[in-house]
Design an enzyme around this catalytic site. Sequence first.
Site, PDB file in Angstrom:
ATOM      1  N   THR A 131      17.390  10.308 -48.456  1.00 30.83           N
ATOM      2  CA  THR A 131      17.514   9.221 -49.422  1.00 30.83           C
ATOM      3  C   THR A 131      18.062   7.987 -48.725  1.00 30.83           C
ATOM      4  OG1 THR A 131      17.808  10.673 -51.334  1.00 30.83           O
ATOM      5  CG2 THR A 131      18.650   8.436 -51.538  1.00 30.83           C
ATOM      6  N   PHE A 155      19.902   4.368 -49.043  1.00 32.13           N
ATOM      7  CA  PHE A 155      20.863   3.684 -49.897  1.00 32.13           C
ATOM      8  C   PHE A 155      20.995   2.222 -49.453  1.00 32.13           C
ATOM      9  CE2 PHE A 155      21.954   8.104 -50.209  1.00 32.13           C
ATOM     10  CZ  PHE A 155      22.383   8.282 -51.520  1.00 32.13           C
TER      11      PHE A 155
END
Length: 357
Positions: free
Chosen positions: A258, A260
Amino acid sequence: MSDDKLKPLREQIDAIDAQILDLLNQRARVAQQVGHVKAETNAPVFRPEREAQVLGSVAARNPGPLHSGDVRTIFREIMSACRALERRVTVAYLGPVGTFSEQAVYQQFGHAVEGMPCASIDEVFRAAEAGTADFGVVPVENSSEGAINRTLDLLLQTTLSISGELSIPVHHSLMTKSGSMDGIKRICAHSQALAQCQVWLNQHYPNIERQAVASNGEAARIASDDPTAAAIAGEIAGQKYNLGVVQAHVQDDPHNRTRFAVVGRMQPTPSGKDQTSLVLAVPNRAGAVHNLLAPLAEHGVSMTRFESRPARIGTWEYYFYVDVEGHAREEHVAKALAALKQNAAFFKVLGSYPFSQ
């Protein structure tokens, strides 16, 4: 006999540790002087471009045997502790504690910060906009499931700028209070985590209800209170809520990551290795997108990301989220952005910031 061999080596380590401690405090004293100068000019405590330069430099100069990634981790914590001598930076993130967002905070800022868990991505933005937090850390996209749409929508609306980015591996574990699935009636996780694990869940627990909750950390908290609930979350969340691991690494993609973004009021200066994020829209006519992006090639600017998002105004129109290499203050990037702005029906620079290390 082995103690005779180990004793002089341990004495060497003790002596080296004493030297390291002296040097760390020397560095801290200089950092305090930097803090005094910053206070006189009201300069920000955290400068992501400066820290990126330091981390890049120590990694490049590292002769081993320590891995360069470990060296960066050590120096990030040193900078975090020295920064805290000026003032502890407050960072909002999608909570509760134990989420991957919290992990991203510490990976970006080190552990000498004040973490502020928030109930939603909207609250993270509000905290940074109101000044309750210095920065917010929000998920932008997942390698398996794509963009986090709520983050994209809020980036379009906010007055904050992106001042940093990072990407972390996301390994999900199935956990319960007992460490087994006996008596489990529901499996809780963030909707993205459920999607990232759906193949595995279909194979192993197709008949157990799946419940989407605000975050994986919240799922872990629920499982800690309810013996009939299981959670999909990171192992850090499991440790914080004293859960037992039923099965580790249940994500369908073993390379799941992921990305960010760090959002705040500050706008970093060029670090030497940066990227710029934009939101664009084009008039609804043939060839408009191609014509819009042509200035990037003309000025030698590489595009690294292109994501479309419906404008949500009732017609088939889109916003385009674009990342390009380079800082907006670099001459060739500035020229390309000026040409893009002329061609675009909507144009917004979300921020220029150092590449993730």
